[in-house]
Design an enzyme around this catalytic site. Sequence first.
Site, PDB file in Angstrom:
ATOM      1  CB  THR A  55      -0.754  -0.491   1.405  1.00  0.00           C
ATOM      2  OG1 THR A  55      -0.360   0.298   2.393  1.00  0.00           O
ATOM      3  CG2 THR A  55      -1.855  -1.579   1.243  1.00  0.00           C
TER       4      THR A  55
ATOM      5  CE1 TYR B 146      -3.385  -3.492  -1.322  1.00  0.00           C
ATOM      6  CE2 TYR B 146      -6.831  -3.113  -0.767  1.00  0.00           C
ATOM      7  CZ  TYR B 146      -5.215  -3.881  -0.798  1.00  0.00           C
ATOM      8  OH  TYR B 146      -4.780  -5.059  -0.085  1.00  0.00           O
TER       9      TYR B 146
ATOM     10  CE1 TYR C  23      -9.226  -2.274   6.636  1.00  0.00           C
ATOM     11  CE2 TYR C  23     -12.048  -2.615   5.936  1.00  0.00           C
ATOM     12  CZ  TYR C  23     -10.827  -1.393   5.878  1.00  0.00           C
ATOM     13  OH  TYR C  23     -10.354  -0.112   4.739  1.00  0.00           O
TER      14      TYR C  23
END
Length: 240
Positions: free
Chosen positions: A86, A147, A179
């Site tokens: 990222t 991303y 997540y």
Amino acid sequence: MGKTVLVTGGTRGIGAAISQRLAKAGYSVAASYAGNEEAAAAFEKATGIGSFQWSVADYDACADGIGRVEAAMGPIDILVNNAGITRDGMFHKMTPDQWRQVIETNLNGVFNMTHHVWAGMRERKFGRIINISSVNGQKGQMGQTNYAAAKAGELGFTKALAQEGARFGITVNAICPGYIGTEMVMAVPEKVRESIIAQIPVGRLGEPDEIARIVEFLASDDAGFMTGSTLSANGGQYMH
């Protein structure tokens, strides 16, 4: 089983969980990594899984790295494209370098790796390509245009290549984790983490092994009729 698996970004986080689960299932596993030699050495010592260093963003380095893996372990039957980075930032502040680095690793890397194993899979009439995308490639995420674009690109890649591989016994599928409680996510401030969890209907982060179990299924003969699919594992955060 006798099948050889290569997991990119396979020594840390979700990749490490995938490497370990597939090794326990009887596959011969190689894990690639880009730069963290200390973590790779610790992973190899703890698990006995061989690690190999190269950048998936470099096409020629992928050819060399895959050559080293195949010389040591035989032809690659299953490729898990997990490596990713990222470089977050709001779009009006995002630099060309931030954009390029993420696209080169997260999207071009999938091409670079898959391109070098594809011919062998076609010849042997068997292969499994498993691409680890992201919930943010499905729904988008503020501050992650680079991303999200790369991870959405992986999904298009998956669907198109699945059509080419089907008659050669090669399946191509994608997983979109939400997540997950990796070292990276656990390092964010607690208040930020709590705000993330508040958006997840099941009320918790995912576990790396929960993604690894999906990979194990997609790698197996049981998944031979599944190709071009996107499997979402996000605790209900995004449904489509």
